[in-house]
Design a protein around this motif. Structure first.
Motif, short mmCIF file in Angstrom:
data_model
loop_
_atom_site.label_atom_id
_atom_site.label_comp_id
_atom_site.label_asym_id
_atom_site.label_seq_id
_atom_site.Cartn_x
_atom_site.Cartn_y
_atom_site.Cartn_z
N GLY A 23 0.80 -1.22 0.00
CA GLY A 23 0.00 0.00 0.00
C GLY A 23 0.83 1.26 0.00
O GLY A 23 0.28 2.37 0.11
N ASN A 24 2.15 1.14 -0.14
CA ASN A 24 3.00 2.34 -0.12
C ASN A 24 2.68 3.29 -1.26
O ASN A 24 2.80 4.51 -1.12
CB ASN A 24 4.47 1.94 -0.18
N ARG A 25 2.31 2.74 -2.41
CA ARG A 25 1.98 3.62 -3.54
C ARG A 25 0.81 4.53 -3.17
O ARG A 25 0.82 5.72 -3.46
CB ARG A 25 1.65 2.78 -4.77
N GLU A 26 -0.19 3.97 -2.49
CA GLU A 26 -1.33 4.77 -2.06
C GLU A 26 -0.91 5.78 -0.99
O GLU A 26 -1.41 6.91 -0.95
CB GLU A 26 -2.45 3.87 -1.54
N ARG A 27 0.00 5.37 -0.11
CA ARG A 27 0.48 6.30 0.92
C ARG A 27 1.19 7.50 0.28
O ARG A 27 0.97 8.64 0.67
CB ARG A 27 1.43 5.57 1.87
N LEU A 28 2.06 7.21 -0.67
CA LEU A 28 2.78 8.30 -1.32
C LEU A 28 1.84 9.22 -2.08
O LEU A 28 2.03 10.43 -2.12
CB LEU A 28 3.85 7.72 -2.26
N GLN A 29 0.81 8.62 -2.70
CA GLN A 29 -0.17 9.44 -3.41
C GLN A 29 -0.90 10.36 -2.45
O GLN A 29 -1.08 11.56 -2.72
CB GLN A 29 -1.17 8.54 -4.13
N ALA A 30 -1.31 9.83 -1.30
CA ALA A 30 -2.03 10.64 -0.31
C ALA A 30 -1.13 11.74 0.25
O ALA A 30 -1.56 12.89 0.43
CB ALA A 30 -2.53 9.75 0.83
N LEU A 31 0.14 11.42 0.49
CA LEU A 31 1.05 12.43 1.03
C LEU A 31 1.36 13.50 -0.01
O LEU A 31 1.50 14.68 0.33
CB LEU A 31 2.33 11.74 1.51
N THR A 32 1.47 13.09 -1.26
CA THR A 32 1.69 14.07 -2.33
C THR A 32 0.53 15.05 -2.41
O THR A 32 0.73 16.27 -2.54
CB THR A 32 1.87 13.35 -3.68
N GLU A 33 -0.69 14.53 -2.35
CA GLU A 33 -1.86 15.41 -2.38
C GLU A 33 -1.87 16.34 -1.18
O GLU A 33 -2.25 17.52 -1.29
CB GLU A 33 -3.13 14.56 -2.43
N ALA A 34 -1.46 15.84 -0.02
CA ALA A 34 -1.42 16.69 1.18
C ALA A 34 -0.44 17.84 1.00
O ALA A 34 -0.72 18.98 1.38
CB ALA A 34 -1.04 15.85 2.40
N VAL A 35 0.70 17.55 0.40
CA VAL A 35 1.69 18.61 0.16
C VAL A 35 1.11 19.69 -0.74
O VAL A 35 1.25 20.89 -0.46
CB VAL A 35 2.98 18.02 -0.45
N TRP A 36 0.41 19.27 -1.81
CA TRP A 36 -0.13 20.26 -2.74
C TRP A 36 -1.29 21.04 -2.13
O TRP A 36 -1.49 22.21 -2.45
CB TRP A 36 -0.54 19.60 -4.05
N HIS A 37 -2.05 20.42 -1.24
CA HIS A 37 -3.09 21.16 -0.53
C HIS A 37 -2.49 22.32 0.26
O HIS A 37 -3.07 23.41 0.36
CB HIS A 37 -3.85 20.24 0.42
N VAL A 38 -1.29 22.09 0.81
CA VAL A 38 -0.62 23.13 1.60
C VAL A 38 0.05 24.17 0.69
O VAL A 38 -0.09 25.38 0.89
CB VAL A 38 0.42 22.49 2.55
N LEU A 39 0.78 23.69 -0.32
CA LEU A 39 1.49 24.62 -1.20
C LEU A 39 0.54 25.55 -1.94
O LEU A 39 0.89 26.71 -2.25
CB LEU A 39 2.35 23.86 -2.21
N GLU A 40 -0.66 25.06 -2.24
CA GLU A 40 -1.63 25.86 -2.99
C GLU A 40 -2.62 26.56 -2.06
O GLU A 40 -3.68 27.01 -2.50
CB GLU A 40 -2.36 24.98 -4.00
N ASP A 41 -2.29 26.62 -0.77
CA ASP A 41 -3.09 27.37 0.22
C ASP A 41 -4.51 26.85 0.36
O ASP A 41 -5.43 27.62 0.68
CB ASP A 41 -3.12 28.87 -0.13
N ARG A 42 -4.71 25.57 0.12
CA ARG A 42 -6.05 24.99 0.31
C ARG A 42 -6.24 24.46 1.73
O ARG A 42 -7.37 24.32 2.20
CB ARG A 42 -6.29 23.88 -0.70
#
Length: 475
Positions: A422-441
């Motif tokens: 399930g690491n692929r899903e973990r990395l996907q979720a963490l990537t989305e979390a980073v972009w939520h922060v970088l894009e001020d969401r």
């Protein structure tokens, strides 16, 4: 002797014999199965059948492996090549059709738990000099103190610098040594209204890797790899101070430039470094094999480190000793090679593994494979024979220093992101979390809290192979 006594004596002897056989320690023997006996032609066909290999990689790598293996003996090999997405959709049962796997390490623990992998015999590991390999290589394939997979290369991160990137100021070029300096360089560029000169790739899973790289650098020591998961309850620590600080650092460094960086890949960034449009790039090593980009004159240096570390025991931050920076590198991909328990060609399978991991042939494979680099200490004497095609020869020592630093308990240390299903899903979720922060969401802590819940659910979906079980077994 009367007939009755005669037969009675024989009966007594027979009973004693049966009793003795029952008490004798004996090894289990194979029981022949019913069915027609194989003909000599069928046995010969079985002997000559090709070694079946599943490779997650490129066709070029597959062709080179076949050429190298078949050129060293009478055995033949049949390689099935798939990409990372196909591997993610491959089940453990699908793997049974093969003799050898050369794949990402995320499936190692489930395959071991399902009793599908052969342990590498100590005599073979000793023959290969396994104990002399870098510590990170030895850890990747170990479960319950047994070696089930051999690392085909340790993915590391390094800063690539063009020696003339500074232009008129090149003589005063200063490479950021810690994350605070990396962030200060971005602030300086924005204040002077110029493009960022120190950048990381932000496409794919790179944002997640960047976040984990920063968080891992704040670990107390090499043994404190529980920066990712608690060894007490197995729960992820995405909301812990190192991850929150790492997310805040990422936002401060790249947030104002998020839109222009979102699709920036490592090859794109390497090309910009080569062209001199940026001074340096923090990119994954070792895959810099695109000769057309021309990276020969780029200088690799260790990634930034952390001046402070977080102690999970007493919940406090502490300054590191003067002059000591924690230069952590995180393994989130890479490849391992495993031999399946079901194979009838174990001898040929072990010979293939030996070919893949011992000098000088290991260097031959490297230009064809992602995440494969000479990373054995005994291989460095021959490294310049091929590495010069990608780096200048004088950079070889610097690359070696990066590996040495990654295995030093005081100045370095490599944190391996646990190889979990399930690491692929973990990395996907963490990537989305980073972009939520970088894009001020979302705010950093809120994004990490949401991601942590996703990680917990991923762990439940793979129970009983939960993070705690696997993480503790792979110490």
């Amino acid at each position: 002797m009367s007939p009755c006594k005669f037969y009675g004596a024989w009966l007594l002897v027979l009973l004693i014999g049966i009793s003795a056989l029952g008490c004798r320690d004996s090894k289990p023997t194979e029981v022949p199965t019913t069915g027609p006996t194989m003909t000599e032609a069928e046995l010969e066909a079985l002997r000559l059948a090709p070694l079946k290999v599943l490779l997650v990689g490129s066709p070029a790598w597959s062709e080179e492996i076949k050429l190298q293996f078949e050129g060293r003996g009478g055995a033949t090999i049949a390689i099935t090549t798939i990409d990372a997405e196909q591997w993610a959709n491959t089940t453990n049962e699908d793997c049974d059709a093969y003799d050898v796997l050369m794949v990402p390490p995320d499936r190692l623990a489930p395959l071991v738990a399902a009793d599908k992998l052969l342990k590498f015999p100590p005599a073979i590991l000793e023959k290969w000099g396994h104990n002399s390999w870098f510590a990170v290589d030895r850890r990747i394939g170990r479960i319950d103190q047994n070696t089930y997979g051999i690392s085909l290369g340790t993915p590391l991160a390094a800063v690539l610098v063009h020696p003339n990137a500074g232009g008129a100021d090149s003589n005063e070029l200063r490479i950021p040594e810690n994350w605070a300096e990396w962030q200060a360089a971005a602030d300086s560029d924005r204040q002077n209204q110029r493009p960022l000169r120190w950048v990381e790739p932000m496409s794919g899973f790179n944002p997640a890797s960047s976040l984990m790289l920063r968080a891992a650098s704040m670990a107390k020591s090499q043994s404190q790899s529980d920066v990712f998961y608690s060894r007490v309850d197995g729960e992820p620590r995405l909301t812990s101070p190192p991850f929150v600080k790492a997310m805040e650092d990422l936002k401060a460094t790249y947030g104002p430039n998020a839109a222009e960086l979102k699709n920036l890949s490592a090859p794109d960034l390497i090309a910009q470094v080569q062209a001199g449009t940026v001074q340096g790039a923090l990119v994954p090593l070792p895959r810099l094999d695109d000769v057309s980009v021309g990276v020969a004159n780029l200088k690799p240096t260790p990634p930034p480190g952390s001046q402070r570390f977080y102690n999970f025991f007493d919940k406090s931050w502490t300054n590191r000793s003067a002059g000591v920076l924690r230069t952590q590198v995180v393994g989130v991909s890479g490849h391992i090679v495993c031999v399946l328990r079901r194979t009838r060609k174990s001898e040929a399978a072990f010979k293939l593994v030996e070919l893949m991991v011992t000098t000088p042939t290991a260097e031959t494979f490297a230009p064809f494979a992602e995440q494969v680099l000479v990373s054995r200490s005994e291989q460095w004497s021959n490294a310049s024979q091929w590495i010069g095609r990608q780096y200048s020869v004088d950079a070889t020592d610097k690359i070696r220093n990066i590996f040495d630093l990654a295995n030093d308990d005081v100045l370095g240390g490599t944190e391996i992101f646990p190889s979990l299903p399930g690491n692929r899903e973990r990395l996907q979720a963490l990537t989305e979390a980073v972009w939520h922060v970088l894009e001020d969401r979302k705010e950093p802590r809120a994004a990490l809290e949401e991601c942590q819940q996703i990680w917990i659910e991923i762990g439940k979906n793979h129970s009983p192979l939960d993070p705690l079980t696997i993480f503790q077994r792979s110490k």
